[in-house]
Design an enzyme around this catalytic site. Structure first.
Site, PDB file in Angstrom:
ATOM      1  N   LYS A 107     -33.656  15.765   0.496  1.00  0.00           N
ATOM      2  CA  LYS A 107     -33.798  16.853   1.478  1.00  0.00           C
ATOM      3  C   LYS A 107     -32.503  17.670   1.559  1.00  0.00           C
ATOM      4  CE  LYS A 107     -34.340  15.789   6.075  1.00  0.00           C
ATOM      5  NZ  LYS A 107     -33.418  16.529   6.943  1.00  0.00           N
ATOM      6  N   SER A 108     -31.375  16.992   1.703  1.00  0.00           N
ATOM      7  CA  SER A 108     -30.095  17.703   1.843  1.00  0.00           C
ATOM      8  C   SER A 108     -29.819  18.572   0.612  1.00  0.00           C
ATOM      9  CB  SER A 108     -28.941  16.711   2.005  1.00  0.00           C
ATOM     10  OG  SER A 108     -28.986  16.119   3.271  1.00  0.00           O
ATOM     11  N   SER A 130     -19.158  15.768  10.139  1.00  0.00           N
ATOM     12  CA  SER A 130     -20.495  16.352  10.043  1.00  0.00           C
ATOM     13  C   SER A 130     -20.595  17.246   8.813  1.00  0.00           C
ATOM     14  CB  SER A 130     -20.811  17.171  11.299  1.00  0.00           C
ATOM     15  OG  SER A 130     -21.892  18.049  11.025  1.00  0.00           O
ATOM     16  N   GLN A 135     -23.084  19.062   8.145  1.00  0.00           N
ATOM     17  CA  GLN A 135     -23.699  20.337   8.528  1.00  0.00           C
ATOM     18  C   GLN A 135     -22.636  21.328   8.977  1.00  0.00           C
ATOM     19  OE1 GLN A 135     -26.758  19.338  11.357  1.00  0.00           O
ATOM     20  NE2 GLN A 135     -28.060  18.410   9.799  1.00  0.00           N
ATOM     21  N   ASP A 161     -28.016   8.502   8.432  1.00  0.00           N
ATOM     22  CA  ASP A 161     -29.472   8.610   8.617  1.00  0.00           C
ATOM     23  C   ASP A 161     -30.183   7.256   8.494  1.00  0.00           C
ATOM     24  OD1 ASP A 161     -29.228  11.291   9.111  1.00  0.00           O
ATOM     25  OD2 ASP A 161     -29.540  11.878   7.026  1.00  0.00           O
ATOM     26  N   LYS A 181     -29.112  13.575  17.378  1.00  0.00           N
ATOM     27  CA  LYS A 181     -29.948  13.876  16.201  1.00  0.00           C
ATOM     28  C   LYS A 181     -31.300  14.428  16.684  1.00  0.00           C
ATOM     29  CE  LYS A 181     -27.119  12.680  12.984  1.00  0.00           C
ATOM     30  NZ  LYS A 181     -26.631  13.697  12.064  1.00  0.00           N
ATOM     31  N   ARG A 222     -37.241   9.909  11.288  1.00  0.00           N
ATOM     32  CA  ARG A 222     -36.536   8.682  10.860  1.00  0.00           C
ATOM     33  C   ARG A 222     -36.887   7.490  11.761  1.00  0.00           C
ATOM     34  NH1 ARG A 222     -34.690  10.203   6.364  1.00  0.00           N
ATOM     35  NH2 ARG A 222     -33.557  12.158   6.178  1.00  0.00           N
TER      36      ARG A 222
HETATM   37  C1  S3P Z   1     -27.172  16.525   6.856  1.00  0.00           C
HETATM   38  C2  S3P Z   1     -26.082  16.035   7.519  1.00  0.00           C
HETATM   39  C3  S3P Z   1     -26.151  14.982   8.526  1.00  0.00           C
HETATM   40  C4  S3P Z   1     -27.467  14.230   8.439  1.00  0.00           C
HETATM   41  C5  S3P Z   1     -28.648  15.154   8.314  1.00  0.00           C
HETATM   42  C6  S3P Z   1     -28.526  16.004   7.079  1.00  0.00           C
HETATM   43  C7  S3P Z   1     -26.987  17.590   5.859  1.00  0.00           C
HETATM   44  O1  S3P Z   1     -26.039  15.564   9.815  1.00  0.00           O
HETATM   45  O2  S3P Z   1     -27.626  13.383   9.553  1.00  0.00           O
HETATM   46  O3  S3P Z   1     -29.843  14.414   8.250  1.00  0.00           O
HETATM   47  O4  S3P Z   1     -27.901  17.840   5.047  1.00  0.00           O
HETATM   48  O5  S3P Z   1     -25.905  18.197   5.859  1.00  0.00           O
HETATM   49  P1  S3P Z   1     -24.608  15.815  10.535  1.00  0.00           P
HETATM   50  O6  S3P Z   1     -23.900  16.860   9.787  1.00  0.00           O
HETATM   51  O7  S3P Z   1     -24.967  16.259  11.931  1.00  0.00           O
HETATM   52  O8  S3P Z   1     -23.933  14.473  10.525  1.00  0.00           O
END
Ligand code: S3P
Length: 427
Positions: free
Chosen positions: A21-22, A167, A169, A314, A341, A386
């Site tokens: 997914k990421s 993070s 993200q 995750d 989350k 999840r």
């Molecule tokens: C993700 C980063 C993580 C993860 C999320 C996907 C990403 O979140 O928990 O499922 O694709 O960059 P955080 O950046 O909030 O830790």
């Protein structure tokens, strides 16, 4: 009334899981801002990445599905259009945070991003702070903390930023903003979070240094023609867990992403007595992947410390589920990020474990499992994929099954979970 998950009789055979997914989010974003046509092979098919793709279409990218994957015709960073309507990120934190970074640097154009009720309650101050430091103009509900977000693109400047929370993200939002900023941007991470954005930017020919600090330079020419997305480690994790705790299980999971910032669960499970082997390790577009062989094992309890959490972020609800089947105490600390989350994952993991007879103590930053009298019970999900997937695993591995509030949320990341399950039942 919920859905009954019945105990599984066997785990055998060979499976693949759908694309990461990421990585799919990043592949869709970088292809759209590149100046090339990119074929993305084995993309994730969940709802989250569809939101990213549809937003990129609303700002000008073209996309077509084929048997081989998703073909995206990029428009180049400078040609991103102003969308005509509010952009819907659905349930996806990755979509809203990464794209806020990207759009902050698209001068004079306006973008409004929102999502479902879970997303509209997730903290956005963590991206607003660094993006404003870069010169971004971004407003949010509740004193600039919650979506919807309103962005007016500006000419940004590079900054030096020390990440207050680990993070990926947030880091990725800054990297994407840095592509259209003046000068270089430096990011300092305390604990490293997943690095798919850095890897994908390199795969498109972008200039980024990833030593102690991350240094990003403005994008000149981003190009690629094909990206292969390996299987999602976080999806494979549910099948790894099942194989460890179901009697006589033996399973081969092929082509799974093994990026070290994602696959740390394997080390933890091996340390806890898990029979796991990695085979056929290889690399494409900078991402490592391979096959994972797992057998039923006598698992001991697992202890997760704060500095390990970003590599398992995750998988923590699943670690709770494994703790119910493992011998001795399982303890997770330093995981307060889980409270923000898609749901409060600490609260729900503890609540559900208790409902299923597992003695569990709740901490602000984690939980401790001490008792293992598994019984039948009802699981709540708060529509969090999840939580649903982790407790489906619980039900499949238990003797009496579980009743689960809903299972549709699994479509966020793993829509073909039950098809894959059918393979191992008949394997
Ligand atoms: C993700 C980063 C993580 C993860 C999320 C996907 C990403 O979140 O928990 O499922 O694709 O960059 P955080 O950046 O909030 O830790």
């Amino acid at each position: 009334m919920g859905i009954m998950i019945q105990p599984l009789k066997q785990v055998r055979g060979e499976i693949t899981v759908s694309g990461d997914k990421s990585i799919t989010h990043r592949a869709y974003i970088f292809s759209s801002i590149s100046r090339s046509s990119v074929l993305i092979r084995n993309p994730n098919e969940g709802a989250d990445v569809k939101h990213t793709l549809s937003i990129m279409q609303s700002v000008g990218a073209e996309s077509k599905k084929s048997k081989e994957g998703t073909l995206i015709k990029g428009i180049g960073l400078k040609n991103i259009k102003e969308p005509e309507n509010v952009l819907d990120a659905g349930n996806s934190g990755t979509t809203i945070r990464l794209l806020s970074g990207l759009f902050s640097g698209i001068k004079d154009k306006m973008f409004v991003l929102s999502g479902d009720s879970s997303l509209r309650n997730r903290p956005m101050g963590r991206i607003i702070t660094p993006l404003r430091k870069m010169g971004g103009e971004i407003l949010a509900r509740k004193n600039d903390t919650l979506p919807p977000l309103v962005i007016r693109g500006k000419k940004l400047k590079g900054i030096q930023y020390k990440m207050p929370v680990a993070s990926a993200q947030v880091k990725s939002a800054i990297i994407l903003a840095a592509l259209s900023a003046e000068g270089k941007t430096m990011i300092e991470e305390g604990v490293r979070s997943r690095n798919h954005t850095e890897i994908m930017l390199k795969a498109f020919g972008g200039r980024i240094e990833t030593n102690k600090k991350i240094v990003v330079y403005p994008a000149e020419k981003l190009e690629n023609d094909e990206i292969f997305v390996p299987g999602d480690f976080s999806s494979a994790a549910y099948f790894i867990a099942l194989s460890l705790i179901v009697k006589d299980a033996k399973l081969l999971i092929k082509n799974v992403g093994l990026n070290p910032t994602r696959s740390y669960l394997i080390k933890k499970l091996k340390d806890a007595g898990g029979e796991i082997k990695i085979l056929n390790k290889r690399e494409k577009n900078g991402e490592t992947f391979g096959d994972i062989y797992v057998e039923n094992s006598n698992l001991k309890g697992i202890t997760v410390r704060k500095e390990e959490v970003p590599f398992l972020i995750d998988e923590i609800p699943l670690i709770g589920v494994l703790g119910a089947f493992a011998e001795g105490t399982t303890e997770v600390r330093g995981a307060e990020e889980l409270r923000v989350k898609e749901s409060d994952r600490i609260k729900l993991t503890v609540r559900n474990l208790r409902a299923l007879g597992i003695e569990t103590e709740e901490f602000k930053d984690g939980f401790r499992i001490t008792g293992h009298n598994i019984r039948y019970g009802h699981v709540k999900t708060a529509f969090d994929h999840r939580i649903a997937l982790s407790f489906i695993v619980f039900g499949l591995a238990s003797k009496k099954g579980v009743e689960i509030e809903e299972i549709n949320s699994i479509n966020i990341s793993f829509p073909d979970f039950f098809d894959t399950l059918r393979v191992i039942k008949n394997g």
